[in-house]
Scaffold this motif. Structure first.
Motif, PDB file in Angstrom:
ATOM      1  N   ASP B 100     -11.745  67.716 -13.872  1.00  0.00           N
ATOM      2  CA  ASP B 100     -12.624  68.743 -14.452  1.00  0.00           C
ATOM      3  C   ASP B 100     -12.032  70.137 -14.274  1.00  0.00           C
ATOM      4  O   ASP B 100     -12.752  71.122 -14.237  1.00  0.00           O
ATOM      5  N   MET B 102     -10.322  71.926 -16.325  1.00  0.00           N
ATOM      6  CA  MET B 102     -10.452  72.790 -17.490  1.00  0.00           C
ATOM      7  C   MET B 102     -11.898  72.883 -17.965  1.00  0.00           C
ATOM      8  O   MET B 102     -12.172  73.344 -19.063  1.00  0.00           O
ATOM      9  N   LYS B 103     -12.841  72.427 -17.131  1.00  0.00           N
ATOM     10  CA  LYS B 103     -14.247  72.496 -17.494  1.00  0.00           C
ATOM     11  C   LYS B 103     -14.692  73.949 -17.490  1.00  0.00           C
ATOM     12  O   LYS B 103     -14.404  74.691 -16.559  1.00  0.00           O
ATOM     13  N   GLY B 104     -15.445  74.357 -18.505  1.00  0.00           N
ATOM     14  CA  GLY B 104     -15.825  75.758 -18.643  1.00  0.00           C
ATOM     15  C   GLY B 104     -16.935  76.181 -17.702  1.00  0.00           C
ATOM     16  O   GLY B 104     -17.530  75.381 -17.005  1.00  0.00           O
TER      17      GLY B 104
END
Lengths: 176, 104
Positions: B100, B102-104
Motif C-alpha cells: 500500500d 502508493m495508496k493515496g
C-alpha cells in the motif's frame, strides 16, 4: 438467419455436443483456478481452461490461433507462472494465506454475479438466437496475409512492445 | 451453433476471472485470474472473427486481434511476475493487501 441457417444448425449436433462438454469442463476448471487452496494446483487447473479454449478455437475453425494458444499459453506462460510460484515462498501443500476474508469474497462474488447479469442481458438482447451459419476454415495463409498487409503497423508495434517488456522484466528481476 | 454459446462462455469465464481478482490475496493468483479474463476476451474475438469470415472471406480481423491479445498477455505476465518477484524480494511477502506504498 432463415431456413438455411436452421438446416446447417441441424447438421452441427456433434459440434454442439463437443462445445457443451468442453464448456462445462472449462467452467469447472476456471472455478477451481479461483478457489483452490494450492497455488500449483491453480496453475495446473488453468492449463485445462487454456486447453479448452484452444479446443473451442478448433470448433470455430481458427486453427492457427488454437495452435498459438497451446504453444504460447500452455507452453510458456503456465511455465512462467510455475516459476513465479516456486520463486515466491513455494508452499507446495495447502496454504491458508491465499484468499481475502469471507466478507471481501462475498463482495467479489456479488460483483461478479451482477456483472454477469448485465453482460448476459446485453448479449441475449443483442444476438438472441443468431446462428453462425457456415463456419469456413480460416487458413493460416489468410491469417498471415491479413497480418502482413492490413495489420502490418500494429504487428511491428507489438514486436517493439514485446522487446520493451522483456528488457523491462530483466531489469526489474535482476539481482544487483 | 449459436453465436451466443461462445459469447456466454466468454462472459462466464470473464466473471470468474473478476471474482478471482477480487477474492484472491496472493499476487501470483491475481495474475492467473487476469489471464482468465484475457482468454475470455479471446473467445469473443475469435467467435466474431468466424462470424465475419462467413460473409467476407478476406476479413480475419478477429483472429489477428486474438493473436495480438496473446502477445500482449505474454508481455504482461513477464513484467507482472518480475514486479511480483521484486516485491517478494523486498518485503518477503506477496500479499497484495500489504502493498500500500502508493495508496493515496
Amino acid at each position: 438467419m432463415g431456413s438455411q441457417g436452421m438446416l446447417v444448425a441441424d447438421l452441427l449436433v456433434a459440434q454442439n455436443i463437443a462445445f457443451y462438454v468442453i464448456a462445462v469442463g472449462m467452467v469447472v476448471s476456471a472455478v477451481k483456478v479461483v478457489t483452490v487452496k494450492n497455488m500449483v494446483h491453480a496453475a495446473l487447473w488453468l492449463v485445462l481452461v487454456l486447453g479448452g479454449i484452444a479446443a473451442q478455437f478448433i470448433l470455430l475453425a481458427a486453427e492457427f490461433v488454437a495452435i498459438t494458444q497451446v504453444l504460447v499459453y500452455i507452453g510458456a506462460i503456465v511455465v512462467l507462472f510455475l516459476f513465479g510460484i516456486m520463486l515466491t515462498r513455494a508452499p507446495m501443500g495447502r496454504s491458508t494465506q491465499l484468499d481475502n476474508p469471507a466478507q471481501a469474497r462475498a463482495v467479489g462474488a456479488g460483483i461478479a454475479v451482477m456483472l454477469f447479469a448485465v453482460m448476459g442481458f446485453a448479449l441475449w438482447d443483442g444476438f438472441q438466437d443468431r446462428q453462425f451459419g457456415q463456419i469456413l476454415v480460416q487458413r493460416t495463409a489468410q491469417v498471415s496475409d491479413s497480418i502482413f498487409s492490413t495489420y502490418l503497423l500494429p504487428f511491428e508495434v507489438v514486436s517493439v512492445l514485446l522487446l520493451a517488456a522483456l528488457i523491462g522484466a530483466i531489469v526489474l528481476a535482476r539481482r544487483d | 451453433m449459436l453465436v451466443n454459446q461462445f459469447l456466454f462462455l466468454g462472459a462466464v469465464l470473464f466473471c470468474i476471472g473478476v471474482y478471482g481478482v477480487l477474492a484472491r490475496r496472493n499476487a501470483v493468483l491475481v495474475l492467473l485470474s487476469i489471464e482468465l479474463i484475457l482468454n475470455s476476451v479471446n473467445i469473443n474475438l475469435v467467435a466474431f472473427g468466424a462470424l465475419w469470415h462467413a460473409t467476407d472471406p478476406a476479413n480475419l480481423s478477429g483472429q489477428v486481434f486474438a493473436l495480438f491479445v496473446i502477445a500482449i498477455a505474454a508481455a504482461e505476465v513477464g513484467v507482472g511476475l518480475a514486479i511480483v518477484l521484486m516485491i517478494y524480494r523486498n518485503r518477503r511477502s506477496i500479499d497484495i493487501d500489504e502493498v500500500d506504498l502508493m495508496k493515496g
